[in-house]
Scaffold this active site. Sequence first.
Site, PDB file in Angstrom:
ATOM      1  CB  THR A   1      10.166 -24.206  -1.827  1.00 21.35           C
ATOM      2  OG1 THR A   1      11.391 -23.819  -1.294  1.00 21.35           O
ATOM      3  CG2 THR A   1       9.470 -22.980  -2.614  1.00 21.35           C
TER       4      THR A   1
ATOM      5  CB  CYS B   1      35.448 -40.137 -24.269  1.00 18.51           C
ATOM      6  SG  CYS B   1      34.533 -39.537 -22.752  1.00 18.51           S
TER       7      CYS B   1
ATOM      8  CG  ASN C   1       5.138 -23.814   1.549  1.00 18.56           C
ATOM      9  OD1 ASN C   1       5.579 -25.067   0.810  1.00 18.56           O
ATOM     10  ND2 ASN C   1       5.850 -22.532   1.568  1.00 18.56           N
TER      11      ASN C   1
ATOM     12  CG  ASP D   1      10.274 -34.017  -9.376  1.00 19.91           C
ATOM     13  OD1 ASP D   1       9.900 -33.388 -10.247  1.00 19.91           O
ATOM     14  OD2 ASP D   1      10.050 -33.663  -8.183  1.00 19.91           O
TER      15      ASP D   1
ATOM     16  CD  GLN E   1      14.190 -24.316  -4.092  1.00 20.07           C
ATOM     17  OE1 GLN E   1      15.145 -24.398  -3.256  1.00 20.07           O
ATOM     18  NE2 GLN E   1      13.072 -23.893  -3.800  1.00 20.07           N
ATOM     19  CG  ASN E   2      10.827 -30.192  -6.832  1.00 16.48           C
ATOM     20  OD1 ASN E   2      11.583 -29.790  -6.042  1.00 16.48           O
ATOM     21  ND2 ASN E   2       9.542 -29.848  -7.042  1.00 16.48           N
TER      22      ASN E   2
ATOM     23  CG  HIS F   1      19.073 -27.354  -7.257  1.00 18.55           C
ATOM     24  ND1 HIS F   1      18.039 -27.145  -6.248  1.00 18.55           N
ATOM     25  CD2 HIS F   1      19.983 -26.259  -7.057  1.00 18.55           C
ATOM     26  CE1 HIS F   1      18.323 -26.225  -5.580  1.00 18.55           C
ATOM     27  NE2 HIS F   1      19.582 -25.610  -6.021  1.00 18.55           N
TER      28      HIS F   1
HETATM   29 ZN    ZN Z   1      32.265 -38.626 -22.799  1.00 24.61          ZN
END
Ligand code: ZN
Length: 264
Positions: A196, A158, A221, A111, A108-109, A126
Amino acid sequence: MGYKINRMTDKIKEAALILKRSKFTTAYTGAGISVESGIPPFRGDGGLWGKYDPAVLDIRYFLADPAGSWVVIKDIFYDFFSAAKPNKAHLTLARMEQEGMLGRIITQNIDNLHQEAGSRMVFEFHGNSKNLRCTHCRRTYIAGEISLDHFPPTCRECGGILKPDFVFFGEAIPQLPLTAAYEAASISDVFLIIGTTGEVMPANQIPVMAKEYGATIIEVNPQPSNYTQNITDIFLQGKATEIMEKLAVHLFSPSLDDNQDGIN
Ligand SMILES: [Zn+2]
Protein backbone atom coordinates in the site's frame (compact mmCIF):
# COMPACT_ATOMS: atom_id res chain seq x y z
CA MET A 1 24.47 -6.37 -8.63
CA GLY A 2 25.99 -8.73 -6.07
CA TYR A 3 26.33 -5.86 -3.63
CA LYS A 4 22.69 -4.95 -4.00
CA ILE A 5 21.56 -8.54 -3.40
CA ASN A 6 23.70 -8.77 -0.26
CA ARG A 7 22.31 -5.56 1.10
CA MET A 8 18.77 -6.84 0.52
CA THR A 9 19.64 -10.09 2.29
CA ASP A 10 20.94 -8.10 5.25
CA LYS A 11 17.78 -6.02 5.34
CA ILE A 12 15.60 -9.15 5.23
CA LYS A 13 17.55 -10.67 8.11
CA GLU A 14 17.32 -7.48 10.12
CA ALA A 15 13.58 -7.23 9.47
CA ALA A 16 13.09 -10.89 10.47
CA LEU A 17 14.99 -10.33 13.71
CA ILE A 18 12.90 -7.27 14.56
CA LEU A 19 9.71 -9.21 13.81
CA LYS A 20 10.79 -12.12 16.01
CA ARG A 21 11.60 -9.83 18.91
CA SER A 22 8.42 -7.78 18.59
CA LYS A 23 5.79 -8.24 21.31
CA PHE A 24 2.96 -7.04 19.08
CA THR A 25 3.16 -6.72 15.33
CA THR A 26 0.45 -5.40 13.05
CA ALA A 27 0.44 -6.06 9.31
CA TYR A 28 -1.07 -3.26 7.32
CA THR A 29 -1.97 -4.39 3.81
CA GLY A 30 -3.32 -2.92 0.60
CA ALA A 31 -3.96 -3.77 -3.04
CA GLY A 32 -0.30 -4.66 -3.71
CA ILE A 33 -0.51 -7.86 -1.67
CA SER A 34 -3.39 -9.18 -3.78
CA VAL A 35 -2.17 -8.13 -7.24
CA GLU A 36 -0.21 -11.38 -7.51
CA SER A 37 -3.41 -13.31 -6.78
CA GLY A 38 -4.78 -11.79 -9.96
CA ILE A 39 -6.79 -8.99 -8.35
CA PRO A 40 -6.18 -5.74 -10.19
CA PRO A 41 -5.69 -2.58 -8.12
CA PHE A 42 -8.26 0.19 -8.39
CA ARG A 43 -5.73 2.89 -9.08
CA GLY A 44 -2.72 3.25 -11.34
CA ASP A 45 -1.71 1.54 -14.57
CA GLY A 46 -3.99 -1.37 -15.41
CA GLY A 47 -6.23 -0.40 -12.49
CA LEU A 48 -9.96 -1.01 -12.48
CA TRP A 49 -10.72 2.68 -12.67
CA GLY A 50 -9.08 2.78 -16.07
CA LYS A 51 -11.77 0.37 -17.26
CA TYR A 52 -14.82 1.15 -15.12
CA ASP A 53 -16.47 4.33 -13.92
CA PRO A 54 -15.83 4.70 -10.16
CA ALA A 55 -19.30 6.31 -9.90
CA VAL A 56 -20.87 2.82 -9.70
CA LEU A 57 -19.31 2.57 -6.24
CA ASP A 58 -20.62 5.94 -5.10
CA ILE A 59 -23.42 5.30 -2.62
CA ARG A 60 -25.71 8.01 -4.05
CA TYR A 61 -25.25 6.72 -7.60
CA PHE A 62 -25.84 3.15 -6.40
CA LEU A 63 -29.07 4.02 -4.57
CA ALA A 64 -30.31 6.01 -7.56
CA ASP A 65 -29.60 3.20 -10.05
CA PRO A 66 -28.96 -0.07 -8.18
CA ALA A 67 -29.69 -2.30 -11.17
CA GLY A 68 -27.29 -0.41 -13.44
CA SER A 69 -24.61 -0.32 -10.75
CA TRP A 70 -25.00 -4.05 -10.10
CA VAL A 71 -24.21 -4.95 -13.73
CA VAL A 72 -20.73 -3.49 -13.27
CA ILE A 73 -20.36 -4.59 -9.65
CA LYS A 74 -21.04 -8.22 -10.59
CA ASP A 75 -18.55 -7.98 -13.43
CA ILE A 76 -15.77 -6.69 -11.17
CA PHE A 77 -16.36 -8.36 -7.84
CA TYR A 78 -18.41 -11.51 -8.34
CA ASP A 79 -17.19 -12.94 -11.65
CA PHE A 80 -13.56 -11.98 -11.35
CA PHE A 81 -12.59 -11.59 -7.68
CA SER A 82 -14.22 -14.85 -6.68
CA ALA A 83 -11.70 -16.89 -8.69
CA ALA A 84 -8.70 -15.43 -6.82
CA LYS A 85 -6.70 -17.53 -4.35
CA PRO A 86 -4.39 -16.36 -1.54
CA ASN A 87 -0.70 -16.12 -2.47
CA LYS A 88 2.52 -16.72 -0.51
CA ALA A 89 2.39 -13.28 1.07
CA HIS A 90 -1.09 -13.93 2.50
CA LEU A 91 -0.02 -17.43 3.58
CA THR A 92 3.13 -16.15 5.32
CA LEU A 93 1.06 -13.68 7.34
CA ALA A 94 -1.35 -16.45 8.31
CA ARG A 95 1.54 -18.61 9.48
CA MET A 96 3.05 -15.69 11.40
CA GLU A 97 -0.22 -15.38 13.29
CA GLN A 98 -0.30 -19.12 14.02
CA GLU A 99 3.26 -18.94 15.37
CA GLY A 100 2.48 -15.98 17.60
CA MET A 101 4.44 -13.47 15.50
CA LEU A 102 1.52 -11.39 14.30
CA GLY A 103 -1.15 -9.72 16.43
CA ARG A 104 -3.52 -8.46 13.79
CA ILE A 105 -3.97 -7.53 10.19
CA ILE A 106 -5.47 -4.21 9.19
CA THR A 107 -6.34 -4.34 5.51
CA GLN A 108 -7.76 -1.96 2.99
CA ASN A 109 -8.57 -4.93 0.74
CA ILE A 110 -12.09 -6.29 0.35
CA ASP A 111 -11.12 -9.57 -1.32
CA ASN A 112 -11.28 -11.92 1.71
CA LEU A 113 -7.89 -13.44 0.79
CA HIS A 114 -6.37 -12.99 4.27
CA GLN A 115 -9.18 -15.06 5.76
CA GLU A 116 -8.91 -17.64 2.98
CA ALA A 117 -5.20 -17.94 3.78
CA GLY A 118 -6.11 -18.76 7.39
CA SER A 119 -5.63 -15.41 9.15
CA ARG A 120 -8.14 -14.82 11.93
CA MET A 121 -7.41 -11.40 13.40
CA VAL A 122 -8.32 -9.49 10.26
CA PHE A 123 -9.85 -6.02 10.41
CA GLU A 124 -11.13 -4.71 7.12
CA PHE A 125 -11.12 -0.96 6.78
CA HIS A 126 -13.32 -1.06 3.72
CA GLY A 127 -15.48 -4.11 4.44
CA ASN A 128 -15.61 -7.33 2.44
CA SER A 129 -17.01 -8.19 -0.96
CA LYS A 130 -18.00 -11.72 0.14
CA ASN A 131 -20.98 -10.40 2.06
CA LEU A 132 -24.05 -8.57 0.84
CA ARG A 133 -26.11 -6.37 3.12
CA CYS A 134 -29.75 -5.33 2.86
CA THR A 135 -29.97 -1.56 2.51
CA HIS A 136 -33.32 -1.66 4.34
CA CYS A 137 -33.17 -4.15 7.25
CA ARG A 138 -29.34 -4.53 7.40
CA ARG A 139 -29.48 -8.34 7.22
CA THR A 140 -26.30 -9.83 5.70
CA TYR A 141 -25.93 -12.68 3.25
CA ILE A 142 -22.98 -14.63 1.89
CA ALA A 143 -22.64 -13.48 -1.72
CA GLY A 144 -22.54 -17.06 -3.03
CA GLU A 145 -26.00 -17.87 -1.66
CA ILE A 146 -27.69 -15.01 -3.49
CA SER A 147 -28.64 -15.28 -7.15
CA LEU A 148 -27.10 -12.58 -9.31
CA ASP A 149 -29.19 -13.47 -12.34
CA HIS A 150 -31.51 -10.51 -11.83
CA PHE A 151 -30.48 -7.01 -10.84
CA PRO A 152 -30.59 -5.70 -8.28
CA PRO A 153 -30.56 -8.71 -5.92
CA THR A 154 -33.07 -8.29 -3.09
CA CYS A 155 -33.47 -9.31 0.55
CA ARG A 156 -35.41 -12.52 1.23
CA GLU A 157 -36.81 -11.05 4.44
CA CYS A 158 -37.97 -7.62 3.41
CA GLY A 159 -37.40 -7.23 -0.33
CA GLY A 160 -34.89 -4.42 0.21
CA ILE A 161 -32.04 -3.89 -2.25
CA LEU A 162 -28.83 -5.77 -1.43
CA LYS A 163 -25.53 -3.93 -1.56
CA PRO A 164 -22.02 -5.39 -1.35
CA ASP A 165 -20.90 -5.04 2.26
CA PHE A 166 -17.82 -3.00 1.46
CA VAL A 167 -17.45 0.72 1.90
CA PHE A 168 -18.69 2.75 -1.04
CA PHE A 169 -17.55 6.27 -1.82
CA GLY A 170 -19.62 8.55 0.38
CA GLU A 171 -19.98 5.93 3.15
CA ALA A 172 -18.25 5.99 6.52
CA ILE A 173 -15.56 3.50 7.56
CA PRO A 174 -17.19 1.00 9.98
CA GLN A 175 -16.44 1.63 13.64
CA LEU A 176 -14.97 -1.78 14.53
CA PRO A 177 -11.99 -1.76 12.12
CA LEU A 178 -11.42 1.91 12.83
CA THR A 179 -11.17 1.23 16.57
CA ALA A 180 -9.00 -1.84 15.95
CA ALA A 181 -6.68 0.16 13.70
CA TYR A 182 -6.24 3.04 16.15
CA GLU A 183 -5.63 0.58 18.94
CA ALA A 184 -3.10 -1.33 16.81
CA ALA A 185 -1.29 1.93 16.06
CA SER A 186 -0.95 2.65 19.77
CA ILE A 187 0.15 -0.81 20.98
CA SER A 188 2.32 -2.19 18.16
CA ASP A 189 6.11 -2.51 18.37
CA VAL A 190 6.25 -3.18 14.65
CA PHE A 191 4.06 -2.13 11.75
CA LEU A 192 4.59 -4.24 8.65
CA ILE A 193 3.29 -2.31 5.64
CA ILE A 194 2.68 -4.50 2.58
CA GLY A 195 1.46 -3.38 -0.80
CA THR A 196 0.00 0.00 0.00
CA THR A 197 1.34 3.35 -1.04
CA GLY A 198 -0.58 5.46 1.44
CA GLU A 199 -2.85 7.36 -0.90
CA VAL A 200 -6.29 6.60 0.53
CA MET A 201 -7.52 8.79 3.38
CA PRO A 202 -8.05 8.23 6.26
CA ALA A 203 -6.59 4.70 6.20
CA ASN A 204 -3.20 6.01 5.17
CA GLN A 205 -2.77 7.80 8.50
CA ILE A 206 -2.72 4.60 10.59
CA PRO A 207 0.97 3.73 9.99
CA VAL A 208 1.89 7.38 10.58
CA MET A 209 0.15 7.19 13.97
CA ALA A 210 1.95 3.92 14.75
CA LYS A 211 5.26 5.61 14.01
CA GLU A 212 4.35 8.48 16.33
CA TYR A 213 3.62 5.93 19.06
CA GLY A 214 7.11 4.49 18.55
CA ALA A 215 6.56 1.49 16.26
CA THR A 216 9.31 0.32 13.93
CA ILE A 217 8.03 0.53 10.37
CA ILE A 218 8.94 -2.24 7.93
CA GLU A 219 7.68 -1.59 4.42
CA VAL A 220 7.30 -4.08 1.55
CA ASN A 221 6.51 -2.41 -1.76
CA PRO A 222 7.75 -2.75 -5.36
CA GLN A 223 8.44 0.98 -5.53
CA PRO A 224 9.07 3.66 -2.88
CA SER A 225 5.77 5.05 -1.54
CA ASN A 226 4.56 8.07 0.38
CA TYR A 227 5.74 6.24 3.51
CA THR A 228 9.25 5.31 2.43
CA GLN A 229 11.05 8.59 3.03
CA ASN A 230 8.76 9.80 5.80
CA ILE A 231 8.25 6.99 8.30
CA THR A 232 9.79 3.72 7.04
CA ASP A 233 12.70 2.26 9.01
CA ILE A 234 13.40 -0.74 6.78
CA PHE A 235 12.31 -0.65 3.15
CA LEU A 236 12.18 -4.07 1.50
CA GLN A 237 11.75 -3.32 -2.18
CA GLY A 238 10.11 -6.02 -4.27
CA LYS A 239 6.94 -7.96 -4.94
CA ALA A 240 5.01 -8.96 -1.84
CA THR A 241 5.28 -12.71 -2.52
CA GLU A 242 9.05 -12.62 -3.13
CA ILE A 243 9.85 -10.55 -0.07
CA MET A 244 7.48 -12.40 2.26
CA GLU A 245 8.86 -15.75 1.10
CA LYS A 246 12.39 -14.59 1.89
CA LEU A 247 11.27 -13.23 5.25
CA ALA A 248 9.54 -16.53 6.00
CA VAL A 249 12.82 -18.44 5.61
CA HIS A 250 14.32 -16.41 8.44
CA LEU A 251 11.17 -16.20 10.54
CA PHE A 252 10.40 -19.90 10.60
CA SER A 253 13.91 -21.41 10.68
CA PRO A 254 15.15 -21.23 14.27
CA SER A 255 18.53 -22.81 13.51
CA LEU A 256 19.40 -20.15 10.94
CA ASP A 257 18.54 -17.38 13.33
CA ASP A 258 20.39 -18.98 16.25
CA ASN A 259 23.56 -19.09 14.21
CA GLN A 260 23.23 -15.44 13.32
CA ASP A 261 22.68 -14.45 16.91
CA GLY A 262 25.52 -16.60 18.14
CA ILE A 263 23.13 -18.27 20.60
CA ASN A 264 24.80 -21.63 19.97
ZN1 ZN B 1 -33.94 -6.73 4.27
